[in-house]
Design a protein around this motif. Structure first.
Motif, mmCIF file in Angstrom:
data_model
loop_
_atom_site.group_PDB
_atom_site.id
_atom_site.type_symbol
_atom_site.label_atom_id
_atom_site.label_comp_id
_atom_site.label_asym_id
_atom_site.label_seq_id
_atom_site.Cartn_x
_atom_site.Cartn_y
_atom_site.Cartn_z
ATOM 1 N N ALA A 201 0.817 -1.216 0.000
ATOM 2 C CA ALA A 201 0.000 0.000 0.000
ATOM 3 C C ALA A 201 0.851 1.267 0.000
ATOM 4 C CB ALA A 201 -0.938 -0.020 1.198
ATOM 5 N N LYS A 202 1.982 1.230 0.646
ATOM 6 C CA LYS A 202 2.886 2.398 0.692
ATOM 7 C C LYS A 202 4.340 1.925 0.715
ATOM 8 C CE LYS A 202 0.269 6.086 1.101
ATOM 9 N NZ LYS A 202 0.293 7.079 0.015
ATOM 10 N N THR A 203 5.195 2.634 -0.028
ATOM 11 C CA THR A 203 6.634 2.307 -0.033
ATOM 12 C C THR A 203 7.445 3.562 0.240
ATOM 13 O OG1 THR A 203 6.225 0.736 -1.809
ATOM 14 C CG2 THR A 203 8.478 1.274 -1.411
ATOM 15 N N TYR A 204 8.446 3.449 1.080
ATOM 16 C CA TYR A 204 9.309 4.596 1.383
ATOM 17 C C TYR A 204 10.782 4.192 1.292
ATOM 18 C CZ TYR A 204 4.988 6.246 3.585
ATOM 19 O OH TYR A 204 3.685 6.602 3.824
ATOM 20 N N LYS A 220 2.936 8.616 8.600
ATOM 21 C CA LYS A 220 2.215 9.007 7.372
ATOM 22 C C LYS A 220 1.429 7.824 6.822
ATOM 23 C CE LYS A 220 5.746 12.006 5.633
ATOM 24 N NZ LYS A 220 6.842 11.932 4.700
ATOM 25 N N ALA A 221 2.062 6.646 6.826
ATOM 26 C CA ALA A 221 1.407 5.442 6.288
ATOM 27 C C ALA A 221 0.163 5.098 7.105
ATOM 28 C CB ALA A 221 2.384 4.265 6.292
ATOM 29 N N ILE A 222 0.274 5.231 8.424
ATOM 30 C CA ILE A 222 -0.863 4.902 9.293
ATOM 31 C C ILE A 222 -2.032 5.855 8.996
ATOM 32 C CG2 ILE A 222 -1.674 4.797 11.695
ATOM 33 C CD1 ILE A 222 1.260 3.942 12.451
ATOM 34 N N THR A 223 -1.716 7.133 8.817
ATOM 35 C CA THR A 223 -2.767 8.107 8.501
ATOM 36 C C THR A 223 -3.412 7.765 7.156
ATOM 37 O OG1 THR A 223 -1.408 9.753 9.603
ATOM 38 C CG2 THR A 223 -3.244 10.590 8.316
ATOM 39 N N ALA A 224 -2.588 7.417 6.181
ATOM 40 C CA ALA A 224 -3.119 7.166 4.838
ATOM 41 C C ALA A 224 -3.899 5.849 4.742
ATOM 42 C CB ALA A 224 -1.973 7.159 3.829
ATOM 43 N N ILE A 225 -3.403 4.811 5.382
ATOM 44 C CA ILE A 225 -4.000 3.476 5.200
ATOM 45 C C ILE A 225 -4.995 3.136 6.313
ATOM 46 C CG2 ILE A 225 -3.475 1.006 4.830
ATOM 47 C CD1 ILE A 225 -0.551 1.923 4.210
ATOM 48 N N GLY A 226 -4.733 3.664 7.485
ATOM 49 C CA GLY A 226 -5.569 3.299 8.642
ATOM 50 C C GLY A 226 -4.880 2.186 9.411
ATOM 51 N N LEU A 227 -4.737 2.400 10.723
ATOM 52 C CA LEU A 227 -3.997 1.443 11.559
ATOM 53 C C LEU A 227 -4.497 0.006 11.388
ATOM 54 C CD1 LEU A 227 -1.864 1.099 13.812
ATOM 55 C CD2 LEU A 227 -3.659 1.613 15.477
ATOM 56 N N ASP A 228 -5.821 -0.159 11.421
ATOM 57 C CA ASP A 228 -6.385 -1.516 11.381
ATOM 58 C C ASP A 228 -6.227 -2.194 10.026
ATOM 59 O OD1 ASP A 228 -7.079 -1.094 13.957
ATOM 60 O OD2 ASP A 228 -9.142 -0.489 13.495
ATOM 61 N N ASN A 229 -5.908 -1.407 9.016
ATOM 62 C CA ASN A 229 -5.776 -2.017 7.674
ATOM 63 C C ASN A 229 -4.347 -2.443 7.352
ATOM 64 O OD1 ASN A 229 -8.503 -1.558 7.174
ATOM 65 N ND2 ASN A 229 -8.083 0.561 6.543
ATOM 66 N N ILE A 230 -3.428 -2.151 8.257
ATOM 67 C CA ILE A 230 -2.027 -2.540 7.980
ATOM 68 C C ILE A 230 -1.792 -3.946 8.533
ATOM 69 C CG2 ILE A 230 0.412 -1.985 8.423
ATOM 70 C CD1 ILE A 230 -0.469 0.991 8.585
ATOM 71 N N ALA A 231 -1.574 -4.889 7.623
ATOM 72 C CA ALA A 231 -1.445 -6.287 8.052
ATOM 73 C C ALA A 231 -0.001 -6.697 8.300
ATOM 74 C CB ALA A 231 -2.065 -7.199 7.004
#
Ligand code: GAL
Length: 369
Positions: A201-204, A220-231
């Motif tokens: 979903a995000k690459t840095y 930034k990734a948490i804001t963009a994707i949502g904490l619960d959606n990061i697996a």
């Protein structure tokens, strides 16, 4: 860059690693050519940073000890650490050329920037061995880990940790510094395993490999994707993994998603014990550092058969083709093999890992002294 395949199971033990790939015996007489120099030699060692503990804790002291051993205590190491500053490293290199060291081991902050300095060393007749990172310019040899394998091992472990959830999983990718050629190889190896299996979903890319930069990117990734959606999070090294985990915790993560790492840093091994971090990659620093010292001394003393035996692989850099190289294999480090890797190799004792804070977690995974 060509990668020399060294097929190693990701979960092999350190014991099986030591049995493979390294030729020893450089110090034991057996000279193949008339030595150019005796034991009274100086090896210049340039390391890139202090943030990651490996450089000052393992690479430097191991190389220093091995050089002494190979030269009957007559050889010495002139050491400089660039603390992530490419300009500083260029001046350190220039000073070593002016000091007329006999050979250079260079772990570049910026693999491209260092090329002009390496050319100057070459012009002054000083052989240069690229250490851990493939510096550009006219290097004589290269010693590193199999860096693409590092990325593969990380990617594979993450896919395994996600199991049946992999296909529907959103993953964040934290890569290393763009000035470090290893970072590109870690990324390529990981991509080979992750692509088509998870949704990245995000690459840095992380400036200077700095944990604080990784933490800001994770926020930034948490804001963009949502904490619960990061697996899951692919983190290229342990320093960044620690920062990623901190960002996840500070945003209120209950159960942490699997997070990868690299370098087997002590606090990462402890996070693995407690279950905060899923895995790291154990790279046997003694194996790499000892081989580097052997290569440097053999090169200076003109023992070409030993030197060739230590550099049987061939690697291309953007500027130099078919560099004689040695690529040391690596293993995934998880809760299951702490004892067979870092403890067995004497990197950490069980006592160092299992401090009072981690005692019960150590007991739970059967890690005892
Ligand atoms: C790489 C190196 C790793 C780690 C990383 C961050 O080049 O191979 O072991 O140190 O840099 O510093």
């Amino acid at each position: 860059m060509r990668r020399t395949a060294m097929a190693m199971g990701a979960f092999a033990t350190a014991a099986s690693l030591t049995a493979c790939g390294v030729v020893d015996g450089i110090g034991g007489g057996g000279s193949s050519a008339t030595p150019k120099k005796g034991d009274d030699i100086t090896v210049g060692l340039l390391l890139p940073e202090k943030e990651n503990s490996r450089y000052e804790k393992f690479d430097y002291p191991i190389i220093e000890k091995k050089v002494a051993e190979l030269t009957h205590d007559k050889g010495r190491v002139e050491y400089a650490n660039a603390e992530q500053d490419a300009d500083k490293q260029n001046s350190q290199l220039a000073k070593m050329v002016a000091d007329k060291v006999d050979v250079l081991l260079v772990d570049a902050v910026d693999s491209k920037d260092i090329a002009s300095g390496i050319q100057k060393a070459k012009d002054a007749g000083i052989p240069v061995i690229a250490y851990d990172r493939l510096a550009q310019g006219p290097i004589d040899a290269y010693i590193s880990f199999d860096n693409e394998l590092v990325g593969e091992v990380q990617g594979r472990a993450l896919v395994e940790a996600l199991g049946s959830r992999a296909a529907s999983s959103k993953v964040v990718m934290m890569n290393g510094s763009v000035t470090d050629p290893n970072a590109a190889q870690f990324k390529a190896g990981a991509m080979a395993e992750l692509q088509g299996k998870v949704n990245i979903a995000k690459t840095y890319d992380t400036k200077d490999w700095k944990p604080e930069n990784a933490k800001a990117n994770m926020e930034k990734a948490i804001t963009a994707i949502g904490l619960d959606n990061i697996a899951g999070v692919y983190s290229a090294n342990d320093g960044m993994a620690g920062a990623v985990i901190q960002a996840l915790k500070e945003t209120g993560a209950g159960k942490l998603p699997p997070v990868t790492g690299q370098d087997a840093e002590l606090d990462a091994v402890q996070r693995i014990v407690s279950g905060d971090q899923y895995m790291s990659v154990y790279k046997s620093y003694p194996q790499e550092a000892n081989a580097a010292a052997e290569m440097a001394v053999a090169r200076v003393q003109g023992r070409s058969i030993e030197f060739d035996a230590l550099t049987r692989d061939k690697v291309d850099s953007p500027t130099t083709k078919k560099v004689p190289s040695q690529l040391v294999p690596v293993v995934a480090l998880t809760q299951d093999n702490i004892k067979n890797t870092v403890v067995q190799d004497g990197i950490y004792t069980v006592k160092q890992i299992c401090t009072s804070k981690f005692k019960s977690d150590c007991n739970a995974i059967g890690l005892k002294g």
